[in-house]
Design a protein around this motif. Structure first.
Motif, PDB file in Angstrom:
ATOM      1  N   SER A  25     -40.942  68.105  -8.743  1.00  0.00           N
ATOM      2  CA  SER A  25     -41.262  68.938  -9.665  1.00  0.00           C
ATOM      3  C   SER A  25     -40.610  70.906  -8.743  1.00  0.00           C
ATOM      4  CB  SER A  25     -41.868  69.444 -10.066  1.00  0.00           C
ATOM      5  OG  SER A  25     -43.632  69.034 -10.039  1.00  0.00           O
ATOM      6  N   ASP A  26     -41.403  70.992  -8.104  1.00  0.00           N
ATOM      7  CA  ASP A  26     -41.820  72.243  -6.712  1.00  0.00           C
ATOM      8  C   ASP A  26     -40.394  72.408  -6.765  1.00  0.00           C
ATOM      9  OD1 ASP A  26     -44.217  72.178  -6.612  1.00  0.00           O
ATOM     10  OD2 ASP A  26     -43.784  70.525  -4.907  1.00  0.00           O
ATOM     11  N   PHE A  27     -38.676  71.603  -7.025  1.00  0.00           N
ATOM     12  CA  PHE A  27     -37.916  72.098  -6.244  1.00  0.00           C
ATOM     13  C   PHE A  27     -36.829  72.087  -7.439  1.00  0.00           C
ATOM     14  CE2 PHE A  27     -39.521  69.741  -2.819  1.00  0.00           C
ATOM     15  CZ  PHE A  27     -39.345  71.243  -2.093  1.00  0.00           C
ATOM     16  N   TYR A  28     -37.004  72.360  -9.079  1.00  0.00           N
ATOM     17  CA  TYR A  28     -35.522  71.790 -10.187  1.00  0.00           C
ATOM     18  C   TYR A  28     -35.112  73.272 -10.483  1.00  0.00           C
ATOM     19  CZ  TYR A  28     -39.038  75.593 -12.657  1.00  0.00           C
ATOM     20  OH  TYR A  28     -39.278  77.070 -12.780  1.00  0.00           O
ATOM     21  N   ARG A  29     -35.584  74.611 -10.233  1.00  0.00           N
ATOM     22  CA  ARG A  29     -34.718  75.243  -9.970  1.00  0.00           C
ATOM     23  C   ARG A  29     -33.208  75.023  -9.337  1.00  0.00           C
ATOM     24  NH1 ARG A  29     -36.319  80.264 -12.326  1.00  0.00           N
ATOM     25  NH2 ARG A  29     -38.939  80.489 -12.582  1.00  0.00           N
ATOM     26  N   ALA A  80     -50.821  68.769  -5.860  1.00  0.00           N
ATOM     27  CA  ALA A  80     -48.696  68.296  -6.145  1.00  0.00           C
ATOM     28  C   ALA A  80     -48.854  67.347  -6.944  1.00  0.00           C
ATOM     29  CB  ALA A  80     -49.162  67.959  -4.487  1.00  0.00           C
ATOM     30  N   ILE A  81     -49.829  66.513  -6.821  1.00  0.00           N
ATOM     31  CA  ILE A  81     -50.841  65.164  -8.072  1.00  0.00           C
ATOM     32  C   ILE A  81     -50.510  65.912  -9.113  1.00  0.00           C
ATOM     33  CG2 ILE A  81     -51.160  62.909  -8.546  1.00  0.00           C
ATOM     34  CD1 ILE A  81     -52.229  63.230  -6.024  1.00  0.00           C
ATOM     35  N   ALA A  82     -51.602  67.286  -9.585  1.00  0.00           N
ATOM     36  CA  ALA A  82     -51.673  67.770 -10.919  1.00  0.00           C
ATOM     37  C   ALA A  82     -50.664  68.276 -11.486  1.00  0.00           C
ATOM     38  CB  ALA A  82     -52.544  68.164 -10.891  1.00  0.00           C
ATOM     39  N   ARG A  83     -49.955  69.138 -10.327  1.00  0.00           N
ATOM     40  CA  ARG A  83     -48.498  69.503 -10.334  1.00  0.00           C
ATOM     41  C   ARG A  83     -47.293  68.286 -11.258  1.00  0.00           C
ATOM     42  NH1 ARG A  83     -48.916  72.011  -5.775  1.00  0.00           N
ATOM     43  NH2 ARG A  83     -46.729  71.196  -4.888  1.00  0.00           N
ATOM     44  N   LYS A  84     -47.381  67.400 -10.756  1.00  0.00           N
ATOM     45  CA  LYS A  84     -46.207  65.989 -10.928  1.00  0.00           C
ATOM     46  C   LYS A  84     -46.401  65.804 -12.341  1.00  0.00           C
ATOM     47  CE  LYS A  84     -44.829  61.381  -9.681  1.00  0.00           C
ATOM     48  NZ  LYS A  84     -45.478  60.522  -8.622  1.00  0.00           N
ATOM     49  N   ASN A  85     -47.676  65.627 -12.799  1.00  0.00           N
ATOM     50  CA  ASN A  85     -48.207  64.874 -13.456  1.00  0.00           C
ATOM     51  C   ASN A  85     -48.565  65.452 -14.257  1.00  0.00           C
ATOM     52  OD1 ASN A  85     -47.872  62.084 -12.742  1.00  0.00           O
ATOM     53  ND2 ASN A  85     -49.446  62.871 -11.325  1.00  0.00           N
ATOM     54  N   GLN A  86     -48.386  67.236 -14.310  1.00  0.00           N
ATOM     55  CA  GLN A  86     -48.625  68.400 -15.402  1.00  0.00           C
ATOM     56  C   GLN A  86     -50.607  67.826 -16.226  1.00  0.00           C
ATOM     57  OE1 GLN A  86     -45.788  68.388 -18.438  1.00  0.00           O
ATOM     58  NE2 GLN A  86     -44.411  68.896 -17.118  1.00  0.00           N
ATOM     59  N   TRP A  87     -51.439  67.591 -14.864  1.00  0.00           N
ATOM     60  CA  TRP A  87     -52.102  67.774 -15.297  1.00  0.00           C
ATOM     61  C   TRP A  87     -53.003  68.853 -15.146  1.00  0.00           C
ATOM     62  CZ3 TRP A  87     -53.955  62.951 -11.498  1.00  0.00           C
ATOM     63  CH2 TRP A  87     -53.253  61.660 -12.260  1.00  0.00           C
ATOM     64  N   HIS A  88     -54.284  69.368 -15.311  1.00  0.00           N
ATOM     65  CA  HIS A  88     -54.985  70.194 -15.309  1.00  0.00           C
ATOM     66  C   HIS A  88     -56.654  69.600 -14.676  1.00  0.00           C
ATOM     67  CE1 HIS A  88     -53.077  73.482 -17.716  1.00  0.00           C
ATOM     68  NE2 HIS A  88     -53.396  72.237 -18.685  1.00  0.00           N
ATOM     69  N   ILE A  89     -56.834  70.526 -13.422  1.00  0.00           N
ATOM     70  CA  ILE A  89     -57.183  69.445 -12.635  1.00  0.00           C
ATOM     71  C   ILE A  89     -59.231  70.377 -11.876  1.00  0.00           C
ATOM     72  CG2 ILE A  89     -56.112  67.454 -11.241  1.00  0.00           C
ATOM     73  CD1 ILE A  89     -56.385  69.044  -9.126  1.00  0.00           C
ATOM     74  N   GLN A  90     -60.203  70.253 -11.594  1.00  0.00           N
ATOM     75  CA  GLN A  90     -60.946  70.744 -10.897  1.00  0.00           C
ATOM     76  C   GLN A  90     -61.553  70.539 -10.020  1.00  0.00           C
ATOM     77  OE1 GLN A  90     -64.171  72.256 -13.856  1.00  0.00           O
ATOM     78  NE2 GLN A  90     -62.331  74.166 -14.787  1.00  0.00           N
ATOM     79  N   ILE A  91     -61.656  70.852  -9.105  1.00  0.00           N
ATOM     80  CA  ILE A  91     -62.410  70.995  -7.481  1.00  0.00           C
ATOM     81  C   ILE A  91     -63.661  69.731  -8.337  1.00  0.00           C
ATOM     82  CG2 ILE A  91     -63.197  72.348  -6.259  1.00  0.00           C
ATOM     83  CD1 ILE A  91     -62.338  71.454  -4.356  1.00  0.00           C
ATOM     84  N   THR A  92     -64.638  69.304  -7.169  1.00  0.00           N
ATOM     85  CA  THR A  92     -65.798  68.915  -7.222  1.00  0.00           C
ATOM     86  C   THR A  92     -66.780  69.671  -6.856  1.00  0.00           C
ATOM     87  OG1 THR A  92     -65.883  66.585  -6.458  1.00  0.00           O
ATOM     88  CG2 THR A  92     -65.309  66.623  -9.016  1.00  0.00           C
ATOM     89  N   GLY A  93     -68.401  69.794  -6.667  1.00  0.00           N
ATOM     90  CA  GLY A  93     -68.886  69.915  -6.081  1.00  0.00           C
ATOM     91  C   GLY A  93     -69.179  69.874  -4.135  1.00  0.00           C
ATOM     92  N   ALA A  94     -68.712  68.445  -4.396  1.00  0.00           N
ATOM     93  CA  ALA A  94     -69.417  67.644  -3.004  1.00  0.00           C
ATOM     94  C   ALA A  94     -67.535  68.050  -2.412  1.00  0.00           C
ATOM     95  CB  ALA A  94     -69.755  66.319  -3.292  1.00  0.00           C
ATOM     96  N   THR A  95     -66.552  68.270  -2.791  1.00  0.00           N
ATOM     97  CA  THR A  95     -65.473  67.571  -2.519  1.00  0.00           C
ATOM     98  C   THR A  95     -65.289  69.149  -2.004  1.00  0.00           C
ATOM     99  OG1 THR A  95     -64.768  66.114  -3.698  1.00  0.00           O
ATOM    100  CG2 THR A  95     -63.051  67.460  -2.086  1.00  0.00           C
ATOM    101  N   ALA A  96     -65.416  69.988  -3.007  1.00  0.00           N
ATOM    102  CA  ALA A  96     -65.661  71.728  -2.373  1.00  0.00           C
ATOM    103  C   ALA A  96     -66.435  71.814  -1.222  1.00  0.00           C
ATOM    104  CB  ALA A  96     -65.972  72.526  -3.419  1.00  0.00           C
ATOM    105  N   LEU A  97     -67.370  71.574  -0.740  1.00  0.00           N
ATOM    106  CA  LEU A  97     -68.208  72.091   0.503  1.00  0.00           C
ATOM    107  C   LEU A  97     -67.397  71.236   1.809  1.00  0.00           C
ATOM    108  CD1 LEU A  97     -72.178  70.776  -1.446  1.00  0.00           C
ATOM    109  CD2 LEU A  97     -71.025  72.889  -0.348  1.00  0.00           C
ATOM    110  N   ASN A  98     -67.070  70.171   1.218  1.00  0.00           N
ATOM    111  CA  ASN A  98     -66.615  69.491   2.800  1.00  0.00           C
ATOM    112  C   ASN A  98     -65.265  71.097   2.807  1.00  0.00           C
ATOM    113  OD1 ASN A  98     -67.784  67.576   3.832  1.00  0.00           O
ATOM    114  ND2 ASN A  98     -67.762  66.737   1.445  1.00  0.00           N
ATOM    115  N   TYR A  99     -64.418  71.039   1.887  1.00  0.00           N
ATOM    116  CA  TYR A  99     -63.720  71.637   1.672  1.00  0.00           C
ATOM    117  C   TYR A  99     -63.539  73.378   2.700  1.00  0.00           C
ATOM    118  CZ  TYR A  99     -58.597  73.750   0.710  1.00  0.00           C
ATOM    119  OH  TYR A  99     -57.588  74.816   0.660  1.00  0.00           O
ATOM    120  N   LEU A 100     -64.704  73.384   2.282  1.00  0.00           N
ATOM    121  CA  LEU A 100     -65.027  75.291   2.964  1.00  0.00           C
ATOM    122  C   LEU A 100     -66.121  74.406   4.503  1.00  0.00           C
ATOM    123  CD1 LEU A 100     -66.481  76.918  -0.421  1.00  0.00           C
ATOM    124  CD2 LEU A 100     -64.479  77.175   0.996  1.00  0.00           C
TER     125      LEU A 100
END
Length: 205
Positions: A25-29, A80-100
């Protein structure tokens, strides 16, 4: 000489940069879904991009020291998975801690909340989980605000250190300070105040 559809898609991927994660879907144009799918499969066969799961690829970064491709950014995979499936998502706290980088524990599972049904993906031997939930804090306009808020909620005000402050400040950066400053009014009071302090420090540095 005009570029082929595959060349146009490859040029777009290169503009996104090494480490980007993409889906059809990133290349629909550029072309229709079927043509894009065939082009991405061709680029995969040429080892230009790497398949992570069905319909999701990355433009992997090569580690010249280890002589192997690096693991994908799991947050980019989730987006990317959220874009593909047209989901709305939010990161959880534990995952955010690791990401930062605010947690030294190596996560065995990266978890996000989703407005769709729960799903689990295996991404190159790492687990990416989407849990069905009622999403909160949807007023944020910056993705960075969401990540920081979730990390801080998981960390707790009493556990905030100079190192964690510095890590958050580095992640906030200068690009989206106006959006984050606006978002701060929707965050819990102590987090909103912390964000305002960080942005003030950045603007005076």
């Amino acid at each position: 000489m005009s570029l082929s559809v595959e060349d146009k898609i490859y040029a777009s991927i290169r503009r996104k940069g090494v480490g980007c994660v993409i889906t059809n879907s990133d290349f629909y144009r550029i072309a229709n879904r079927g043509t894009v799918g065939r082009c991405l499969n061709s680029l995969k066969n040429k080892k230009i991009i790497r398949s992570l799961t069905v319909g999701i690829y990355d433009y992997p970064q090569y580690d010249t020291f280890l002589r192997e491709y690096m693991a994908p950014d799991m947050d980019k995979v989730a987006q990317a998975i959220a874009r593909k499936n047209q989901w709305h998502i939010q990161i959880t706290g534990a995952t955010a801690l690791n990401y930062l980088g605010l947690s030294t524990q190596v996560p065995g599972r990266y978890t996000y909340l989703s407005d769709a049904k729960g799903t689990v993906y295996n991404i190159l031997n790492r687990t990416l989980e989407f849990r069905q939930a009622s999403l909160k804090m949807s007023k944020f306009t910056s993705r960075r605000t969401e990540v920081v808020v979730q990390a801080l909620l998981s960390l707790g005000q009493e556990n905030l250190t100079l190192d964690s402050y510095a890590g958050i400040a580095a992640y906030v950066g200068e690009k989206e300070t106006k959006k984050i400053l606006n978002d701060s009014r929707y965050a819990p009071a102590w987090i909103g105040e912390l964000l305002r302090q960080i942005i003030t420090a950045i603007s005076h540095s």
